[in-house]
Design a protein around this motif. Structure first.
Motif, PDB file in Angstrom:
ATOM      1  N   LEU A  40       0.755  -1.080   0.100  1.00 52.68           N
ATOM      2  CA  LEU A  40      -0.139   0.108   0.141  1.00 52.68           C
ATOM      3  C   LEU A  40       0.948   1.166   0.102  1.00 52.68           C
ATOM      4  O   LEU A  40       1.562   1.453   1.072  1.00 52.68           O
ATOM      5  CB  LEU A  40      -0.909   0.149   1.080  1.00 52.68           C
ATOM      6  N   GLU A  41       1.174   1.762  -1.114  1.00 50.70           N
ATOM      7  CA  GLU A  41       1.759   2.938  -1.474  1.00 50.70           C
ATOM      8  C   GLU A  41       1.285   4.340  -1.280  1.00 50.70           C
ATOM      9  O   GLU A  41       0.076   4.468  -1.882  1.00 50.70           O
ATOM     10  CB  GLU A  41       2.786   2.657  -2.730  1.00 50.70           C
ATOM     11  N   ALA A  42       1.804   5.275  -0.929  1.00 52.64           N
ATOM     12  CA  ALA A  42       1.455   6.822  -1.041  1.00 52.64           C
ATOM     13  C   ALA A  42       2.231   7.382  -1.764  1.00 52.64           C
ATOM     14  O   ALA A  42       2.068   7.379  -3.175  1.00 52.64           O
ATOM     15  CB  ALA A  42       1.145   7.349   0.553  1.00 52.64           C
ATOM     16  N   ASP A  43       2.778   8.459  -1.072  1.00 51.82           N
ATOM     17  CA  ASP A  43       3.637   9.354  -1.871  1.00 51.82           C
ATOM     18  C   ASP A  43       5.057   9.365  -1.075  1.00 51.82           C
ATOM     19  O   ASP A  43       5.398   8.622  -0.372  1.00 51.82           O
ATOM     20  CB  ASP A  43       3.112  10.633  -2.264  1.00 51.82           C
ATOM     21  N   ALA A  44       5.758  10.567  -1.422  1.00 50.01           N
ATOM     22  CA  ALA A  44       7.020  10.951  -0.836  1.00 50.01           C
ATOM     23  C   ALA A  44       6.909  11.243   0.541  1.00 50.01           C
ATOM     24  O   ALA A  44       8.013  11.064   1.302  1.00 50.01           O
ATOM     25  CB  ALA A  44       7.818  11.838  -1.677  1.00 50.01           C
ATOM     26  N   THR A  45       5.947  11.646   1.230  1.00 53.12           N
ATOM     27  CA  THR A  45       5.783  12.099   2.303  1.00 53.12           C
ATOM     28  C   THR A  45       6.175  10.914   3.546  1.00 53.12           C
ATOM     29  O   THR A  45       6.939  11.356   4.637  1.00 53.12           O
ATOM     30  CB  THR A  45       4.437  12.866   2.659  1.00 53.12           C
ATOM     31  N   ILE A  46       5.540  10.069   3.219  1.00 51.22           N
ATOM     32  CA  ILE A  46       5.751   8.839   4.486  1.00 51.22           C
ATOM     33  C   ILE A  46       7.070   8.383   4.454  1.00 51.22           C
ATOM     34  O   ILE A  46       7.791   8.186   5.570  1.00 51.22           O
ATOM     35  CB  ILE A  46       4.701   7.735   4.328  1.00 51.22           C
ATOM     36  N   PRO A  47       7.787   8.159   3.536  1.00 52.03           N
ATOM     37  CA  PRO A  47       9.187   7.781   3.492  1.00 52.03           C
ATOM     38  C   PRO A  47      10.155   8.775   4.046  1.00 52.03           C
ATOM     39  O   PRO A  47      11.022   8.583   4.801  1.00 52.03           O
ATOM     40  CB  PRO A  47       9.647   7.260   1.980  1.00 52.03           C
ATOM     41  N   THR A 311      13.910   1.277  -0.711  1.00 46.60           N
ATOM     42  CA  THR A 311      12.805   0.801   0.529  1.00 46.60           C
ATOM     43  C   THR A 311      11.928   2.105   0.748  1.00 46.60           C
ATOM     44  O   THR A 311      12.327   3.294   0.476  1.00 46.60           O
ATOM     45  CB  THR A 311      13.724   0.785   1.780  1.00 46.60           C
ATOM     46  N   TYR A 312      10.757   1.855   1.023  1.00 43.83           N
ATOM     47  CA  TYR A 312       9.713   2.538   1.154  1.00 43.83           C
ATOM     48  C   TYR A 312       8.921   2.212   2.507  1.00 43.83           C
ATOM     49  O   TYR A 312       8.828   1.342   2.926  1.00 43.83           O
ATOM     50  CB  TYR A 312       9.017   3.559   0.090  1.00 43.83           C
ATOM     51  N   CYS A 313       8.233   3.567   3.020  1.00 42.15           N
ATOM     52  CA  CYS A 313       7.493   2.994   4.313  1.00 42.15           C
ATOM     53  C   CYS A 313       6.003   3.434   3.912  1.00 42.15           C
ATOM     54  O   CYS A 313       5.582   4.389   3.198  1.00 42.15           O
ATOM     55  CB  CYS A 313       7.861   4.306   5.322  1.00 42.15           C
ATOM     56  N   GLN A 314       5.214   2.299   4.281  1.00 41.77           N
ATOM     57  CA  GLN A 314       3.715   2.381   4.009  1.00 41.77           C
ATOM     58  C   GLN A 314       3.077   3.308   4.721  1.00 41.77           C
ATOM     59  O   GLN A 314       3.591   3.348   5.854  1.00 41.77           O
ATOM     60  CB  GLN A 314       3.217   1.059   3.954  1.00 41.77           C
ATOM     61  N   VAL A 320      -7.045  -7.055   5.769  1.00 41.58           N
ATOM     62  CA  VAL A 320      -8.479  -7.287   5.738  1.00 41.58           C
ATOM     63  C   VAL A 320      -9.084  -7.222   4.383  1.00 41.58           C
ATOM     64  O   VAL A 320      -9.908  -7.828   3.851  1.00 41.58           O
ATOM     65  CB  VAL A 320      -9.287  -6.896   7.008  1.00 41.58           C
ATOM     66  N   TRP A 321      -8.994  -5.732   4.137  1.00 38.22           N
ATOM     67  CA  TRP A 321      -9.426  -5.279   2.857  1.00 38.22           C
ATOM     68  C   TRP A 321      -9.091  -6.190   1.700  1.00 38.22           C
ATOM     69  O   TRP A 321      -9.927  -6.497   0.607  1.00 38.22           O
ATOM     70  CB  TRP A 321      -9.070  -3.967   2.671  1.00 38.22           C
ATOM     71  N   ASP A 322      -7.683  -6.263   1.368  1.00 37.43           N
ATOM     72  CA  ASP A 322      -7.045  -7.206   0.462  1.00 37.43           C
ATOM     73  C   ASP A 322      -7.797  -8.689   0.435  1.00 37.43           C
ATOM     74  O   ASP A 322      -8.159  -9.205  -0.561  1.00 37.43           O
ATOM     75  CB  ASP A 322      -5.743  -7.099   0.464  1.00 37.43           C
ATOM     76  N   GLY A 606      -8.389   6.607  -2.559  1.00 37.01           N
ATOM     77  CA  GLY A 606      -8.348   7.615  -1.974  1.00 37.01           C
ATOM     78  C   GLY A 606      -8.185   7.834  -0.328  1.00 37.01           C
ATOM     79  O   GLY A 606      -8.610   6.903   0.264  1.00 37.01           O
ATOM     80  N   GLY A 607      -7.192   8.551  -0.038  1.00 33.50           N
ATOM     81  CA  GLY A 607      -6.917   8.639   1.337  1.00 33.50           C
ATOM     82  C   GLY A 607      -7.543   9.854   1.987  1.00 33.50           C
ATOM     83  O   GLY A 607      -8.657   9.757   2.536  1.00 33.50           O
ATOM     84  N   PHE A 608      -7.168  10.942   1.541  1.00 30.45           N
ATOM     85  CA  PHE A 608      -7.729  12.179   2.041  1.00 30.45           C
ATOM     86  C   PHE A 608      -7.806  13.091   0.803  1.00 30.45           C
ATOM     87  O   PHE A 608      -6.624  13.490   0.116  1.00 30.45           O
ATOM     88  CB  PHE A 608      -7.116  13.000   3.115  1.00 30.45           C
ATOM     89  N   PRO A 609      -9.132  13.325   0.001  1.00 28.90           N
ATOM     90  CA  PRO A 609      -9.019  14.144  -1.111  1.00 28.90           C
ATOM     91  C   PRO A 609      -8.434  15.262  -1.183  1.00 28.90           C
ATOM     92  O   PRO A 609      -8.483  15.934  -0.013  1.00 28.90           O
ATOM     93  CB  PRO A 609     -10.576  14.306  -1.257  1.00 28.90           C
ATOM     94  N   ARG A 610      -7.573  15.610  -2.146  1.00 29.75           N
ATOM     95  CA  ARG A 610      -6.639  16.745  -2.424  1.00 29.75           C
ATOM     96  C   ARG A 610      -5.369  16.690  -1.750  1.00 29.75           C
ATOM     97  O   ARG A 610      -4.741  17.571  -1.708  1.00 29.75           O
ATOM     98  CB  ARG A 610      -7.453  18.124  -2.166  1.00 29.75           C
ATOM     99  N   VAL A 611      -5.352  15.710  -0.692  1.00 31.24           N
ATOM    100  CA  VAL A 611      -4.298  15.752   0.464  1.00 31.24           C
ATOM    101  C   VAL A 611      -3.377  14.566   0.315  1.00 31.24           C
ATOM    102  O   VAL A 611      -1.992  14.335   0.292  1.00 31.24           O
ATOM    103  CB  VAL A 611      -4.631  16.050   1.786  1.00 31.24           C
ATOM    104  N   PHE A 612      -4.039  13.490   0.202  1.00 33.97           N
ATOM    105  CA  PHE A 612      -3.421  12.013   0.290  1.00 33.97           C
ATOM    106  C   PHE A 612      -4.101  11.078  -0.620  1.00 33.97           C
ATOM    107  O   PHE A 612      -5.063  10.738  -0.244  1.00 33.97           O
ATOM    108  CB  PHE A 612      -3.347  11.725   1.785  1.00 33.97           C
ATOM    109  N   TYR A 613      -3.331  10.365  -1.406  1.00 33.26           N
ATOM    110  CA  TYR A 613      -3.671   9.108  -2.330  1.00 33.26           C
ATOM    111  C   TYR A 613      -3.067   8.080  -2.091  1.00 33.26           C
ATOM    112  O   TYR A 613      -1.848   7.920  -1.503  1.00 33.26           O
ATOM    113  CB  TYR A 613      -3.615   9.679  -3.645  1.00 33.26           C
ATOM    114  N   LEU A 614      -3.657   7.023  -2.245  1.00 29.72           N
ATOM    115  CA  LEU A 614      -3.064   5.505  -2.206  1.00 29.72           C
ATOM    116  C   LEU A 614      -3.052   4.767  -3.510  1.00 29.72           C
ATOM    117  O   LEU A 614      -3.851   4.587  -4.556  1.00 29.72           O
ATOM    118  CB  LEU A 614      -3.990   4.686  -1.237  1.00 29.72           C
TER     119      LEU A 614
END
Length: 646
Positions: A40-47, A311-314, A320-322, A606-614
């Protein structure tokens, strides 16, 4: 790729081969205990934040790990705008770029290097680090790389606010509560990271005082002004809080976090809350070896994904969803053994004995939901619960009473959390106090968890699949969905990108509830899906469709998951024999990879619309199989394998 031709009819053996390869590949990815979990990958912010966390804690250098994360971050830098985006091929995002730049500088990238110089120029052109969002400014303040005066004041005494109080934390979403409570402590104690390398980012400031510009869609000038004045008053009186009351508030925040720490799955089982809990415990003097702090720190480490050279951080994990969605795909394809193993894994993960935060609003409802992650007992969600219940119900004729108790408790909990407007939110009921999105702290616009069309549709699908097609709560839910339909015929997809996701979800629900293609609401949605089909036969939609103007579908290259959603929606509306569906099926068949699955770099979650996507790595693995198998079952009249709930 050659254009579609009606002469390219799908021979039964070719379709069977496509489905068989996909089912075999999905089965190969199933864990020995029966579950699936994909990246489950987001963007550069979490890593980037993970790098900063390590240096905040002054942990021992791990140069190989930093090198791998550095390669990941550099790969994501845009060659077009030289910054970092929130989704694949997206536009420049200031906050993501500030964090990525800081992390790369922290691990040793020379600010004079071309990629750093280009990123810095892009940041300065956008107003500099002072114009970043609140959570970025907090990160900077923790390193003395930005002023605490630029961070809105949130006193820890908020933890004492009762539910009826206008600014009570219980009125915010689960993710907001778990992120904010440890931040209340950090923002009060204002610890400075040990940061042994002494890295700052003074060069990212322009010297001008500016405001972050990210805003929720429902902000109001009067509310913004009022909350702005309140923030000034809180700043002015910050040193006047009674010391004993302040100490009690910090202790209450600490106890709140410890009660929900969730073992090795972490606070809220989401990275920002988990990282904040570690920093809070550190600031409060918990040593690294303390069991609570050690578990919190290990929960973060378990989010890392190691590849050959990156390496990245999820942001979290989605087992459960998968597993529930993959089980549906396998049931559709007739792979009952794999589906049964998945259901056996899911059943004991039902939360039956923990009254989570949702009980504050619905104290008379018994627990009975499933969480998104391995464990997150305080925060099960309606979406996962409905999908699990529908999968179990599909298999009940073969499995007998094995899942009957789980289904009943899941339904009981779900219907108990219906909101007043007839819909369902993801984690709470009636979490719709929209004025709170005007808080200075809420510049991301994602403080709340109101009912949404996609989650509500999933619950309607569940109830209808189980035989409930009328009654007051179903009537209220259908009225809510009718009210939420956009003017163009689509539905907004809160948790998936975006209108394709929402429209698929609602069409399946309406079909399950007995509405046919003759219903104007269904017909309008079908016409919309046909109108936005790409010339190559697939469907795609960009995360840009979440912009504040809510302009509807944002065209994009076709993706496997969005094509599958559109197909499932059209088939639910009775369009299985249409040319649009045939062309979409053809697109999926032609784009199957050699490994039997489908590739997809685009973010469609969609994580948070306009802010965070998955970017759900599982979506292009199970949704296309599901759509292809359903089309085959309909073509063959194999109604026994078709579950119209989804």
């Amino acid at each position: 790729m050659p254009p579609y031709s009606p002469d390219q009819a799908h021979a039964a053996n070719a379709l069977d081969a496509t489905i068989d390869r996909a089912a075999a590949a999905l089965a190969a990815a199933q864990r020995p205990d029966g579950h699936w979990v994909f990246e489950l990958e987001a963007d550069a912010t979490i890593p980037a934040e993970y790098i900063l966390l390590r240096h905040y804690l002054s942990e021992p250098d791990d140069l190989p790990l930093e090198a791998r994360i550095g390669r990941y971050l550099r790969r994501l830098q845009s060659p077009a705008h030289h910054g970092w985006s929130l989704f694949h091929d997206g536009g420049f995002d200031l906050s993501a770029t500030v964090k990525a730049y800081y992390a790369l500088k922290m691990i040793g990238d020379d600010p004079a290097a071309p990629h750093m110089a280009r990123a810095r120029a892009a940041v300065l052109a956008a107003g500099g680090a002072a114009a970043a969002n609140v959570f970025t400014r907090i990160q900077l303040a923790l390193y003395a790389a930005g002023p605490w005066s630029a961070v809105p004041t949130m006193p820890p005494e908020l933890i004492f606010a009762p539910r009826w109080f206008p600014f009570s934390l219980s009125r915010t979403s689960y993710w907001s509560r778990t992120v904010v409570v440890p931040l209340l402590v950090l923002a009060t104690l204002r610890p400075v990271a040990r940061n042994p390398r002494g890295v700052r980012v003074d060069e990212l400031y322009t010297g001008s005082r500016v405001r972050a510009t990210t805003r929720a869609a429902d902000t109001r000038a009067l509310w913004r002004t009022g909350f702005g004045l309140l923030d000034r008053a809180l700043k002015a009186g910050d040193g006047w809080w009674p010391r004993r009351r302040r100490a009690a508030a910090i202790a209450a925040c600490r106890d709140w976090v410890l009660a929900r720490l969730n073992g090795l799955d972490g606070l809220g089982a989401i990275y920002p809350a988990m990282a904040n809990s570690v920093m809070m415990l550190d600031a409060l003097g918990f040593p690294p070896e303390h069991p609570a702090r050690a578990a919190a720190r290990e929960s973060v480490e378990r989010l890392l994904v190691h590849r050959a050279d990156e390496t990245y951080c999820q942001p979290c994990v989605s087992p459960v969803w998968d597993t529930a969605l993959a089980a549906h795909a396998m049931l559709e394809a007739g792979e009952e053994q794999a589906a049964d193993a998945a259901l056996d894994w899911l059943r004991p993960r039902q939360v039956l004995d923990v009254e989570g935060d949702w009980a504050g609003q619905k104290p008379d409802v018994r627990p009975g939901g499933w969480a998104f992650q391995y464990r997150n007992d305080h925060y099960p969600d309606l979406d996962d619960t409905a999908v699990v219940v529908m999968a179990m119900d599909r298999a009940k004729d073969r499995r007998g009473a094995a899942d009957g108790g789980a289904i009943a408790r899941g339904v009981e909990w779900t219907v108990g959390l219906q909101s007043r407007n007839g819909g369902w939110g993801a984690f709470d009921a009636d979490n719709d106090h929209h004025y709170l999105n005007n808080l200075p702290f809420a510049d991301h616009g994602a403080l709340l968890d109101p009912p949404t069309a996609d989650v509500s549709a999933r619950v309607v699908s569940m109830l209808a699949q189980l035989g409930e097609r009328d009654g007051p709560r179903m009537a209220a839910a259908l009225a809510y969905l009718a009210q939420e339909q956009e003017a163009d015929g689509s539905w907004f997809g809160r948790w998936g990108v975006n209108h394709v996701y929402g429209t698929w979800s609602v069409l399946c629900a309406l079909n399950a509830a007995g509405l046919t293609g003759a219903d104007p609401m269904v017909a309008k949605a079908v016409a919309w899906l046909r109108a936005i089909q790409n010339p190559d036969g697939g469907w795609g939609e960009s995360c840009d469709s979440y912009d504040l103007g809510r302009t509807g579908h944002a065209p994009a290259p076709a993706t496997a998951s969005q094509t599958a959603w559109a197909l499932l929606g059209l088939m639910a509306a009775g369009e299985a024999g249409s040319e649009a569906v045939a062309r979409g099926i053809d697109w999926l068949v032609r784009h199957q990879a050699a490994d039997g699955l489908w590739g997809q770099e685009h973010h469609t979650g969609g994580g948070f619309p306009r802010v965070f996507y998955l970017r759900y790595h599982g979506y292009p693995k199970y949704f296309p199989l599901w759509a292809l198998a359903r089309w085959r079952n309909l073509q063959r009249g194999n109604e026994g394998r078709v579950a119209w709930g989804m």
